[in-house]
Design a protein around this motif. Sequence first.
Motif, PDB file in Angstrom:
ATOM      1  N   GLN A  62       0.835  -1.211   0.000  1.00 63.95           N
ATOM      2  CA  GLN A  62       0.000   0.000   0.000  1.00 63.95           C
ATOM      3  C   GLN A  62       0.867   1.257   0.000  1.00 63.95           C
ATOM      4  N   LEU A  63       1.911   1.259   0.799  1.00 65.69           N
ATOM      5  CA  LEU A  63       2.769   2.443   0.886  1.00 65.69           C
ATOM      6  C   LEU A  63       3.585   2.626  -0.397  1.00 65.69           C
ATOM      7  N   ARG A  64       4.032   1.521  -0.979  1.00 69.30           N
ATOM      8  CA  ARG A  64       4.779   1.657  -2.244  1.00 69.30           C
ATOM      9  C   ARG A  64       3.872   2.217  -3.330  1.00 69.30           C
ATOM     10  N   TYR A  65       2.635   1.765  -3.365  1.00 69.57           N
ATOM     11  CA  TYR A  65       1.690   2.279  -4.357  1.00 69.57           C
ATOM     12  C   TYR A  65       1.407   3.763  -4.127  1.00 69.57           C
ATOM     13  N   ALA A  66       1.278   4.162  -2.851  1.00 68.98           N
ATOM     14  CA  ALA A  66       0.959   5.554  -2.535  1.00 68.98           C
ATOM     15  C   ALA A  66       2.042   6.511  -3.013  1.00 68.98           C
ATOM     16  N   ARG A  67       3.256   6.016  -3.189  1.00 69.11           N
ATOM     17  CA  ARG A  67       4.359   6.886  -3.614  1.00 69.11           C
ATOM     18  C   ARG A  67       4.507   6.962  -5.132  1.00 69.11           C
ATOM     19  N   ARG A  68       3.663   6.236  -5.862  1.00 71.14           N
ATOM     20  CA  ARG A  68       3.718   6.308  -7.317  1.00 71.14           C
ATOM     21  C   ARG A  68       3.099   7.610  -7.815  1.00 71.14           C
ATOM     22  N   GLU A  69       3.680   8.149  -8.854  1.00 71.84           N
ATOM     23  CA  GLU A  69       3.177   9.400  -9.413  1.00 71.84           C
ATOM     24  C   GLU A  69       1.781   9.237  -9.995  1.00 71.84           C
ATOM     25  N   ASP A  70       1.473   8.050 -10.533  1.00 67.54           N
ATOM     26  CA  ASP A  70       0.191   7.852 -11.194  1.00 67.54           C
ATOM     27  C   ASP A  70      -0.828   7.151 -10.302  1.00 67.54           C
ATOM     28  N   ALA A  71      -0.584   7.114  -8.990  1.00 72.50           N
ATOM     29  CA  ALA A  71      -1.491   6.411  -8.076  1.00 72.50           C
ATOM     30  C   ALA A  71      -2.851   7.105  -8.025  1.00 72.50           C
ATOM     31  N   SER A  72      -3.901   6.303  -7.974  1.00 70.90           N
ATOM     32  CA  SER A  72      -5.255   6.851  -7.879  1.00 70.90           C
ATOM     33  C   SER A  72      -5.532   7.304  -6.449  1.00 70.90           C
ATOM     34  N   PRO A  73      -6.074   8.512  -6.263  1.00 70.09           N
ATOM     35  CA  PRO A  73      -6.368   8.994  -4.915  1.00 70.09           C
ATOM     36  C   PRO A  73      -7.708   8.499  -4.374  1.00 70.09           C
ATOM     37  N   ASN A  74      -8.392   7.643  -5.122  1.00 67.83           N
ATOM     38  CA  ASN A  74      -9.706   7.143  -4.716  1.00 67.83           C
ATOM     39  C   ASN A  74      -9.528   5.969  -3.757  1.00 67.83           C
ATOM     40  N   PRO A  75      -9.945   6.091  -2.477  1.00 71.52           N
ATOM     41  CA  PRO A  75      -9.736   4.998  -1.503  1.00 71.52           C
ATOM     42  C   PRO A  75     -10.595   3.776  -1.784  1.00 71.52           C
ATOM     43  N   TRP A  76     -11.599   3.914  -2.642  1.00 74.31           N
ATOM     44  CA  TRP A  76     -12.465   2.772  -2.925  1.00 74.31           C
ATOM     45  C   TRP A  76     -11.692   1.628  -3.577  1.00 74.31           C
ATOM     46  N   TRP A  77     -10.712   1.963  -4.417  1.00 69.59           N
ATOM     47  CA  TRP A  77     -10.058   0.905  -5.180  1.00 69.59           C
ATOM     48  C   TRP A  77      -9.252  -0.044  -4.303  1.00 69.59           C
ATOM     49  N   VAL A 168      -3.623   8.727   3.277  1.00 71.30           N
ATOM     50  CA  VAL A 168      -3.185   9.993   3.863  1.00 71.30           C
ATOM     51  C   VAL A 168      -1.846  10.414   3.246  1.00 71.30           C
ATOM     52  N   VAL A 169      -0.926   9.462   3.107  1.00 72.84           N
ATOM     53  CA  VAL A 169       0.365   9.763   2.490  1.00 72.84           C
ATOM     54  C   VAL A 169       0.169  10.232   1.047  1.00 72.84           C
ATOM     55  N   LEU A 170      -0.694   9.546   0.316  1.00 72.44           N
ATOM     56  CA  LEU A 170      -0.938   9.897  -1.079  1.00 72.44           C
ATOM     57  C   LEU A 170      -1.578  11.280  -1.208  1.00 72.44           C
ATOM     58  N   TRP A 171      -2.644  11.511  -0.403  1.00 65.98           N
ATOM     59  CA  TRP A 171      -3.330  12.815  -0.478  1.00 65.98           C
ATOM     60  C   TRP A 171      -2.407  13.950  -0.062  1.00 65.98           C
ATOM     61  N   ALA A 172      -1.592  13.713   0.960  1.00 67.36           N
ATOM     62  CA  ALA A 172      -0.667  14.755   1.413  1.00 67.36           C
ATOM     63  C   ALA A 172       0.347  15.079   0.326  1.00 67.36           C
ATOM     64  N   ARG A 173       0.852  14.058  -0.355  1.00 70.38           N
ATOM     65  CA  ARG A 173       1.822  14.309  -1.434  1.00 70.38           C
ATOM     66  C   ARG A 173       1.195  15.128  -2.548  1.00 70.38           C
ATOM     67  N   ARG A 174      -0.040  14.818  -2.896  1.00 72.45           N
ATOM     68  CA  ARG A 174      -0.711  15.580  -3.955  1.00 72.45           C
ATOM     69  C   ARG A 174      -1.004  17.014  -3.514  1.00 72.45           C
ATOM     70  N   ALA A 175      -1.074  17.233  -2.188  1.00 73.41           N
ATOM     71  CA  ALA A 175      -1.296  18.582  -1.672  1.00 73.41           C
ATOM     72  C   ALA A 175       0.017  19.331  -1.440  1.00 73.41           C
ATOM     73  N   GLY A 176       1.134  18.662  -1.753  1.00 71.52           N
ATOM     74  CA  GLY A 176       2.418  19.336  -1.637  1.00 71.52           C
ATOM     75  C   GLY A 176       3.186  19.028  -0.376  1.00 71.52           C
ATOM     76  N   VAL A 177       2.762  18.025   0.393  1.00 78.44           N
ATOM     77  CA  VAL A 177       3.436  17.669   1.645  1.00 78.44           C
ATOM     78  C   VAL A 177       3.883  16.215   1.565  1.00 78.44           C
ATOM     79  N   ASP A 178       5.161  15.990   1.846  1.00 74.80           N
ATOM     80  CA  ASP A 178       5.698  14.627   1.803  1.00 74.80           C
ATOM     81  C   ASP A 178       5.713  14.045   3.212  1.00 74.80           C
TER      82      ASP A 178
END
Length: 699
Positions: A62-77, A168-178
Motif C-alpha cells: 500500500q505504501l509503495r503504491y501511494a508513492r507512485r506518481e500515477d497512483a489513484s487517490p480514490n480509496p475505494w479501489w 493519507v500519504v498519497l493525499w498529502a503528497r498531492r497537496a504538496g506535503v511529503d
Amino acid sequence: MQSSDTVVQAPPVRSVSYRYDLDGLRGIAIAFVVLFHVFVGRVSGGVDVFLLLSGYFFLGSQLRYARREDASPNPWWPLWRTIRRLYPGLLVVLGTTATVVMLGIPWMRSVELMDQFTASLLYYQNWTLASQDADYNVASGGVSPLQHLWSMAVQGQFYVMAIALAMVVLWARRAGVDLSRWVTGFLAVATVASFVYATWLHGEWQELNYYSTWSRMWQLTLGALLALHAHRVRVNPRLQELFIVVGLAMVLTTGLLLDGARLFPGPAALYPIGGAVLVILGGGQGRVAGWLAHRSMRWLGDIAYPLYLWHWPLLILSLIVLGLDEVPWWLGVAVVAVSLLLADVTHRFVEKPLRQHAPRPRAGERRVQEAIAQLRTSAVARARAVGAGVLALVMATLLILQGIWEVRLHLAGGLLLDATQYPGAAALTGAPVPDKKVRPDPELAGALISRIWTEKCISRFGDDPHVLPVDERGSDCVFGDPAATRDVYLVGGSHSEQWVIPLDVLGKEHGFRVIPLVRQSCPTFVEERDGLFEPDCALFNEQVIDRLAEARPELVISTTTRPFLESGDFQEGVPESYLTFWDFLAEERIPFVGLRDNPWKFLPDGSDESIPFCLRVAEDPAHCGVVEEDFYRPVDPAAAYLADIPTARAVDTSSWYCTDGFCPAVIGNILVYRDGNHLSLAYLNSLVPQVWAEIGEFL
C-alpha cells in the motif's frame, strides 16, 4: 487540482523483489496452526507469524503504491481489491457452516453464535469473543465453530487502517506535503506502544489480550517496518542462510515449547515472531529458502487463507455430529485431508476467479465504465458477476439471520410468564405443572440478561475500579421504587447481581430502592485473605465499603458461598475474605442477608458446562441437572458464622433448586439456568415469594 509544479515529487519507488519463500513460510505457519489445533490442542504460534506476514505484504504494498506518481487517490479501489481478496472464501465457509448448523445441528443455534456470524462477516469477531468472555479453547463440542475467525478480524481491521494510512500519504503528497519520511517513525512508535500494551495487559487480563486488535498491532506494524527496510539489511550470505534455518526452527518449535493461548501476544510471542523476522532478514538466500520457495510450498501458501477458514468449523462440527469430546487420530487425519481439498477447490474456483487481476488503477482511469463494457462482451466477466451476486446473497442471508434472532429474543421476553402454566420454583412446594414447552427457549436463554447488564450498572472487567456505576448512570441504576426512602444494597459479583430481578419486583411492591454495587467476578470483602481475587477487585471494594459506611442502608444482600475452582474444589465453601466483610457489617450494625449460592455445573476438566446447550443436545433433560452433593455440602458453610451476628441471616437456598438430592435443569416448566451457573430471569422471577419470606422482616 493543483498544478504539477506545486506537488512534492515522491522519491523513486524502489522495486522490491517478491519473496516467494515467504509464501512458503506463510503456508507452513498456517499448516502448523491446523496440525496443532487438530492433533495437539495448543496454539502453534502460526497465527502470530501469519499476522506479521500480513503486515509485511499488505502495508508494504500500500505504501509503495501511494508513492507512485500515477497512483489513484480514490480509496475505494484498495478497499474493493481487499474485499475481493478476503470475502469470497469467507462467505463460502460461513454460508456452509450456517447451513450445517441451522439444518443439521439445531441444538447449536444460539444468540451468541448468531452474533458471531455477523461479527465474522463484518470483521469484529475478536471483540465479540472478548465481550462473550470466550477463552481460546481447544477443540471440543462446546466450542464455537467460528472461534478461529478472531485473527481474520484483527487482520481485516488492520487492512482498513493500512489503506487509510497509505491514502493519507498519497493525499498529502498531492497537496504538496511529503509524509512518507514520517511513516517509519510512526510505525515504530505504534509497534513499541502496542508491544508495551500487550505486555501490560498479559498480566492484567490475558483473555482480552489474546483477542485485542491493539495488543496484536505490534505484530502487523513490525511486518510493515520489515517490508519497508529489511531489503536494506546487508549481511554475509552464509549468515543469511543461517538466519533462515534458525528462524524456521523457531517458528516450527513454538507450539511445542510455549502455550500461546496463555502467553501471546505478550513478550513470549517474540519467539515465533523473532523466528519469522530472521527468515525475512535471510533475504531468500540458500537451500532452505529455495525449499520454502518451491512450487509445492508456494501452493501451500496460496491455499493458506482458505485452509485456515475451513479447518476449524470442519473439526468442531465433526466432533459434534459424531458425539466426541476429543479428536481421535483417524478423525484428525480426515479433517486435515478434507480441509486441504476444500481449501484448494475454494482457491481455484472461488478466490482466483473473483480476485482482481488487473493492475492497480492509475489516476484518471475509468474502471467502472470498463467493467460495464466487459459485461457486454465477455462471458467470463458475466460469470464472475453471477458468482459475486450469489456470494452477496449469501452475505445478506447471514446478516438477516441475526435480525431474525433479535426479533425472537424480543418476543421471548424471558421474565414474565403465566404462573399457572409456568410455576417455576412453586413446583417444588406442590404447585401443579401442566405439560408445556420449556421457557425461556434454551436457544435464547443465554442472551436474556438483567437490566444491570444492559444499563451498564455492573462494573465489568477492564472498567475503572475506582468508579461505582450507579454514580455514573444515576437513576438508570436504581431499581425497585426510585421514590422510596428505604434502601437495599446489592453487593458482590455476578452471582449477587442476578438477585436484582426479584428484588426489583419486591421493591416496587413494598416501597424500597435497590442499589447495586456489583463488579464482575468480584465478591465483596474488606481484606483479601485468599489470593483468589484480582487487585482491581480490592480497589472496587474500597469504594463499596466507603459507600456502605456512609449510606447505612436498611439491608445489604449478597451471596455467601462459592466453589474454589482455583484449587480444583468444585464444592461450595466460604472464602476467608468474605468474613472480613461480614465483620464490617456487624461492627457498623448494618443488617445483612446472605444467600447460599446456586449450583454450578462443570465438565470433567473443571470448565463450566452450559445447561441450555446441554438441553439442546441431550435427549434426557435429567442429564443436564446437578447432583446436589456434587456442589452442596451437607450444611450451609456460612450458617454457623452468621448465626453469631445478631444483625445477619444466612439463607440456605438449596431447597430453591434441589429436591431429593438432585437439582434439575428445568423446574415448573422454566429453564433454571441461562448458562452453567447463572440463573435465568424467568426462574429468578418465580422466586419472588421465597426472597420476600427471608428479607421481609428487615423491611
